[in-house]
Design an enzyme around this catalytic site. Structure first.
Site, PDB file in Angstrom:
ATOM      1  N   GLY A   1     -41.103  34.131  38.515  1.00 59.14           N
ATOM      2  CA  GLY A   1     -41.421  32.811  37.986  1.00 59.14           C
ATOM      3  C   GLY A   1     -40.759  32.600  36.641  1.00 59.14           C
ATOM      4  O   GLY A   1     -40.699  33.518  35.821  1.00 59.14           O
ATOM      5  N   TYR A   2     -40.279  31.392  36.395  1.00 57.92           N
ATOM      6  CA  TYR A   2     -39.596  31.077  35.138  1.00 57.92           C
ATOM      7  C   TYR A   2     -40.159  29.833  34.461  1.00 57.92           C
ATOM      8  O   TYR A   2     -39.769  29.489  33.354  1.00 57.92           O
ATOM      9  CB  TYR A   2     -38.100  30.881  35.380  1.00 57.92           C
ATOM     10  CG  TYR A   2     -37.789  29.849  36.444  1.00 57.92           C
ATOM     11  CD1 TYR A   2     -37.651  28.507  36.121  1.00 57.92           C
ATOM     12  CD2 TYR A   2     -37.662  30.224  37.780  1.00 57.92           C
ATOM     13  CE1 TYR A   2     -37.391  27.560  37.099  1.00 57.92           C
ATOM     14  CE2 TYR A   2     -37.384  29.288  38.754  1.00 57.92           C
ATOM     15  CZ  TYR A   2     -37.255  27.961  38.405  1.00 57.92           C
ATOM     16  OH  TYR A   2     -36.991  27.022  39.377  1.00 57.92           O
ATOM     17  N   GLY A   3     -41.093  29.153  35.120  1.00 59.77           N
ATOM     18  CA  GLY A   3     -41.741  27.962  34.569  1.00 59.77           C
ATOM     19  C   GLY A   3     -43.234  28.102  34.760  1.00 59.77           C
ATOM     20  O   GLY A   3     -43.811  29.171  34.508  1.00 59.77           O
ATOM     21  N   SER A   4     -43.868  27.052  35.251  1.00 59.91           N
ATOM     22  CA  SER A   4     -45.329  27.052  35.372  1.00 59.91           C
ATOM     23  C   SER A   4     -45.857  28.159  36.280  1.00 59.91           C
ATOM     24  O   SER A   4     -47.011  28.566  36.151  1.00 59.91           O
ATOM     25  CB  SER A   4     -45.826  25.691  35.858  1.00 59.91           C
ATOM     26  OG  SER A   4     -45.327  25.416  37.146  1.00 59.91           O
TER      27      SER A   4
ATOM     28  N   GLU B   1     -42.649  24.467  46.110  1.00 56.17           N
ATOM     29  CA  GLU B   1     -41.304  24.417  45.528  1.00 56.17           C
ATOM     30  C   GLU B   1     -40.269  23.648  46.356  1.00 56.17           C
ATOM     31  O   GLU B   1     -39.258  23.220  45.808  1.00 56.17           O
ATOM     32  CB  GLU B   1     -40.788  25.846  45.282  1.00 56.17           C
ATOM     33  CG  GLU B   1     -41.678  26.680  44.389  1.00 56.17           C
ATOM     34  CD  GLU B   1     -41.795  26.141  42.966  1.00 56.17           C
ATOM     35  OE1 GLU B   1     -40.851  25.491  42.482  1.00 56.17           O
ATOM     36  OE2 GLU B   1     -42.847  26.365  42.339  1.00 56.17           O
TER      37      GLU B   1
END
Length: 177
Positions: free
Chosen positions: A8-11, A84
């Site tokens: 994961g790179y965001g929320s 996503e």
């Protein structure tokens, strides 16, 4: 079937929405976090789209990797694909990441599709800030998304200089009005 990893790179880092067995900071090489996806629903509208995060080629990205039990593979994949792949602006990929403890392994992640109409890469800080400042969607102002992301990243010890710079421009410009 073995356990698998999700990057994961965001929320997803602070709100994964699925059960996991282990969580570690991880670095993905070859992609960077960027406000490169037009949001015309959650953080903008068709007339005035906002910007949300994606992974685009180049550099590296510090994020969080989650180890998911093999028995959870199908429900977690179903959940992630629903979350996503709504407009198919992201492509599902297995990409090598380096965990904080030194292990290297493949993790599932979602990268921006530069051929998708919602993709908008290479924006200057001022241009991104202008878009963000003027966009609001069903989940609220685009600026809230950016400020919240910066704060959550800092809380887990991740600094994103470009994202922080964009947030500062949004805040400065909003204060000047």
């Amino acid at each position: 079937m073995d356990d698998f990893w999700v990057f994961g790179y965001g929320s997803l880092m602070w709100n994964p929405g699925f059960p996991f067995e282990e969580r570690q900071r991880a670095r993905l090489f070859g992609y960077r976090r960027a406000l490169c996806i037009r949001s015309n629903h959650y953080r903008g509208t068709e007339e005035r789209p906002g910007l949300v995060l994606g992974l685009e080629r180049g550099g590296s990205c510090l994020g969080v990797a989650f180890r998911v039990k093999a028995s959870g593979r199908k429900p977690v994949l179903d959940y992630l694909r629903e979350r996503e792949l709504v407009t198919n602006v992201y492509k599902e990929r297995l990409i090598m990441v380096s965990l904080e403890d030194g292990r290297r392994l493949n993790a599932l992640t979602y990268v921006a599709d530069p051929c998708h109409p919602q993709y908008v890469g290479g924006l200057e800080v001022d241009d991104a800030a202008s878009i963000i400042r003027n966009a609001e969607g069903s989940s609220g102002p685009n600026s809230d998304y950016v400020f919240n992301t910066v704060e959550h990243l800092k809380a887990i010890g991740i600094r994103d200089v470009l994202l922080e710079k964009i947030a500062a421009h949004v805040e400065d410009d909003a204060g000047a009005k």
